[in-house]
Design an enzyme around this catalytic site. Structure first.
Site, PDB file in Angstrom:
ATOM      1  N   ARG A 223       0.818  -1.222   0.000  1.00 45.87           N
ATOM      2  CA  ARG A 223       0.000   0.000   0.000  1.00 45.87           C
ATOM      3  C   ARG A 223       0.843   1.260   0.000  1.00 45.87           C
ATOM      4  O   ARG A 223       1.932   1.291   0.569  1.00 45.87           O
ATOM      5  CB  ARG A 223      -0.859   0.036   1.273  1.00 45.87           C
TER       6      ARG A 223
ATOM      7  N   ARG B 163      -6.459  -1.546   1.269  1.00 46.41           N
ATOM      8  CA  ARG B 163      -5.996  -2.813   0.706  1.00 46.41           C
ATOM      9  C   ARG B 163      -6.761  -3.136  -0.578  1.00 46.41           C
ATOM     10  O   ARG B 163      -6.242  -3.776  -1.482  1.00 46.41           O
ATOM     11  CB  ARG B 163      -6.158  -3.939   1.735  1.00 46.41           C
TER      12      ARG B 163
ATOM     13  N   VAL C 144       0.032 -13.918   1.706  1.00 44.25           N
ATOM     14  CA  VAL C 144       0.098 -12.696   2.537  1.00 44.25           C
ATOM     15  C   VAL C 144      -0.188 -11.442   1.718  1.00 44.25           C
ATOM     16  O   VAL C 144      -0.420 -10.374   2.271  1.00 44.25           O
ATOM     17  CB  VAL C 144       1.456 -12.532   3.267  1.00 44.25           C
TER      18      VAL C 144
ATOM     19  N   HIS D  11      -9.002  -9.306   7.136  1.00 44.17           N
ATOM     20  CA  HIS D  11      -7.822  -8.459   7.328  1.00 44.17           C
ATOM     21  C   HIS D  11      -8.157  -7.136   6.662  1.00 44.17           C
ATOM     22  O   HIS D  11      -7.856  -6.904   5.513  1.00 44.17           O
ATOM     23  CB  HIS D  11      -6.623  -9.118   6.640  1.00 44.17           C
TER      24      HIS D  11
HETATM   25  N1  APR Z   1       6.601 -12.567  -9.209  1.00 41.73           N
HETATM   26  C1  APR Z   1       7.502 -12.527  -8.215  1.00 41.73           C
HETATM   27  N2  APR Z   1       7.743 -11.407  -7.498  1.00 41.73           N
HETATM   28  C2  APR Z   1       7.058 -10.307  -7.809  1.00 41.73           C
HETATM   29  C3  APR Z   1       6.082 -10.283  -8.835  1.00 41.73           C
HETATM   30  C4  APR Z   1       5.872 -11.481  -9.550  1.00 41.73           C
HETATM   31  N3  APR Z   1       4.978 -11.551 -10.537  1.00 41.73           N
HETATM   32  N4  APR Z   1       5.559  -9.036  -8.898  1.00 41.73           N
HETATM   33  C5  APR Z   1       6.159  -8.297  -7.934  1.00 41.73           C
HETATM   34  N5  APR Z   1       7.068  -9.071  -7.276  1.00 41.73           N
HETATM   35  C6  APR Z   1       7.966  -8.694  -6.197  1.00 41.73           C
HETATM   36  C7  APR Z   1       8.578  -7.315  -6.361  1.00 41.73           C
HETATM   37  O1  APR Z   1       9.653  -7.338  -7.302  1.00 41.73           O
HETATM   38  C8  APR Z   1       9.053  -7.023  -4.935  1.00 41.73           C
HETATM   39  O2  APR Z   1      10.389  -7.428  -4.718  1.00 41.73           O
HETATM   40  O3  APR Z   1       7.246  -8.604  -4.960  1.00 41.73           O
HETATM   41  C9  APR Z   1       8.087  -7.857  -4.067  1.00 41.73           C
HETATM   42  C10 APR Z   1       7.195  -7.008  -3.163  1.00 41.73           C
HETATM   43  O4  APR Z   1       8.032  -6.436  -2.235  1.00 41.73           O
HETATM   44  P1  APR Z   1       7.785  -4.998  -1.566  1.00 41.73           P
HETATM   45  O5  APR Z   1       7.482  -3.998  -2.653  1.00 41.73           O
HETATM   46  O6  APR Z   1       8.928  -4.741  -0.651  1.00 41.73           O
HETATM   47  O7  APR Z   1       6.427  -5.202  -0.762  1.00 41.73           O
HETATM   48  P2  APR Z   1       6.256  -5.925   0.661  1.00 41.73           P
HETATM   49  O8  APR Z   1       6.324  -4.904   1.739  1.00 41.73           O
HETATM   50  O9  APR Z   1       7.164  -7.087   0.709  1.00 41.73           O
HETATM   51  O10 APR Z   1       4.722  -6.394   0.586  1.00 41.73           O
HETATM   52  C11 APR Z   1       4.319  -7.477  -0.225  1.00 41.73           C
HETATM   53  O11 APR Z   1       2.558  -8.073   1.313  1.00 41.73           O
HETATM   54  O12 APR Z   1       1.635  -6.993   3.172  1.00 41.73           O
HETATM   55  C12 APR Z   1       1.517  -7.264   1.820  1.00 41.73           C
HETATM   56  O13 APR Z   1       0.369  -5.287   1.039  1.00 41.73           O
HETATM   57  C13 APR Z   1       1.583  -5.991   1.014  1.00 41.73           C
HETATM   58  O14 APR Z   1       0.742  -6.981  -0.987  1.00 41.73           O
HETATM   59  C14 APR Z   1       1.922  -6.532  -0.358  1.00 41.73           C
HETATM   60  C15 APR Z   1       2.826  -7.730  -0.039  1.00 41.73           C
END
Ligand code: APR
Length: 312
Positions: A82, A88, A118, A175
């Site tokens: 977010r 969300r 998650v 959630h």
């Molecule tokens: N396949 C694999 N990884 C991916 C893909 C995909 N198709 N699309 C995005 N990603 C990766 C991104 O490259 C990034 O490294 O998912 C990761 C997300 O990491 P962050 O941006 O740091 O987000 P994060 O805080 O880890 O949250 C992830 O959890 O709590 C929830 O709302 C939050 O939906 C979000 C998720």
């Protein structure tokens, strides 16, 4: 020995992978991401902490799903977090595409893993993984309740100035806006919470719990919470890989329990090597049960919204 895969090597995913590896219960933890070099670099860094922290689980960073083959447990964290002011639900469409793509890729290499979701919006993404994977319902679980309960416990401990280990806290429901904190099941040093705090004070803590994630998003400005969320996801993995059958609140398929049907919802869940062993029907006060039923209706409506987006 077991194998755990974490999809998404962002903040939530990398911290979850490290926590699981540090438990030292599995042979390997695979971290995969679409960003080239990110999971590999993080894995190298984590592996170089094994000597000091003294754990044997290997961390493998990869962009190739072949390396995830035959995983026992997969945690899906891939997606966008977010931004300030976003709910969300705003994440729904973009994360639905990512999560369904990830699920198909995982199933190409692991026949029947247990998947912990998650990615937000959590309840809908859990439903989506179930639909796309076709896995038995006990093998798909969302993480929400352990985190929300931990947040609730933190606010109770601050309010009453007591140690965390004296607190039992529980939240159920979705959630999101229809989270259902359950004060009747909350105790501090064995005493019911409502003997220690007034209804208004409890409501205030409930509100803080509900807003817990948004408060952090607002402060961070970019990204969302990941220390407490990764603890929650990792503890679910632990209960599954060690087959400890611990009961914890999780987003599980509800099929008649609490008088609720056909929905993934936050309920007390026994987690073991086959995923959900049992949805545990605890006693709830009438208002809490009504709130849980309300949450189930809200999630069902949001799932319809998801399905209409996906069918466009
Ligand atoms: N396949 C694999 N990884 C991916 C893909 C995909 N198709 N699309 C995005 N990603 C990766 C991104 O490259 C990034 O490294 O998912 C990761 C997300 O990491 P962050 O941006 O740091 O987000 P994060 O805080 O880890 O949250 C992830 O959890 O709590 C929830 O709302 C939050 O939906 C979000 C998720």
């Amino acid at each position: 020995m077991k194998k755990v895969t974490v999809v998404g090597a962002g903040k939530y995913g990398s911290m979850t992978a490290l926590r699981v590896a540090e438990y030292d219960l599995v042979d390997s933890v695979v971290m995969t991401d679409i960003v080239d070099g990110l999971p590999q670099g993080l894995a190298l860094d984590m592996n170089q902490s094994r000597y000091v922290e003294n754990f044997s689980s290997k961390i493998i960073g990869t962009n190739d799903y072949e390396d995830t083959a035959d995983s026992d447990v997969v945690v899906i964290t891939a997606g966008l977090p977010r931004k300030p002011g976003m709910t969300r639900m705003d994440l729904l469409e973009v994360n639905a595409n990512i999560v369904s793509d990830v699920t198909k890729n995982i199933l190409n290499y692991s026949k029947s893993p247990i998947i912990i979701v998650v990615t937000n919006p959590l309840d809908q993404m859990t439903t989506l993984v179930s639909q796309v994977s076709g896995l038995p319902k006990n093998k798909v679980i969302g993480q929400a309740g352990v985190l929300d309960s931990s947040r609730f416990a933190y606010f109770i401990s601050e309010k009453l100035n007591v140690n965390m280990n004296e607190i039992e806290a529980l939240t159920l429901g979705s959630h999101g806006e229809t989270m259902v904190p359950v004060p009747s099941q909350c105790r501090v040093a064995g005493k019911p919470l409502n003997e220690l705090l007034s209804n208004d004070e409890i409501s205030e803590l409930v509100q803080k719990t509900s807003d817990g994630g948004a408060e952090i998003v607002g402060l961070l400005k970019t990204g969302s919470a990941y220390f407490a969320p990764s603890s929650a996801a990792a503890t679910m993995v632990k209960s599954i890989v060690s087959d400890s059958n611990e009961v914890m609140p999780a987003c599980s398929w509800v099929d008649g329990e609490f008088g609720i049907n056909d929905v993934f919802l936050g309920v007390p869940t026994k987690l073991g090597s086959n995923g959900v062993t049992e949805v545990v029907e605890i006693d709830l006060e009438e208002s809490e049960l009504n709130a849980l039923k309300g949450a189930s209706e809200a999630v069902k409506a949001k799932v319809e919204e998801l399905n209409s987006i996906l069918s466009q």
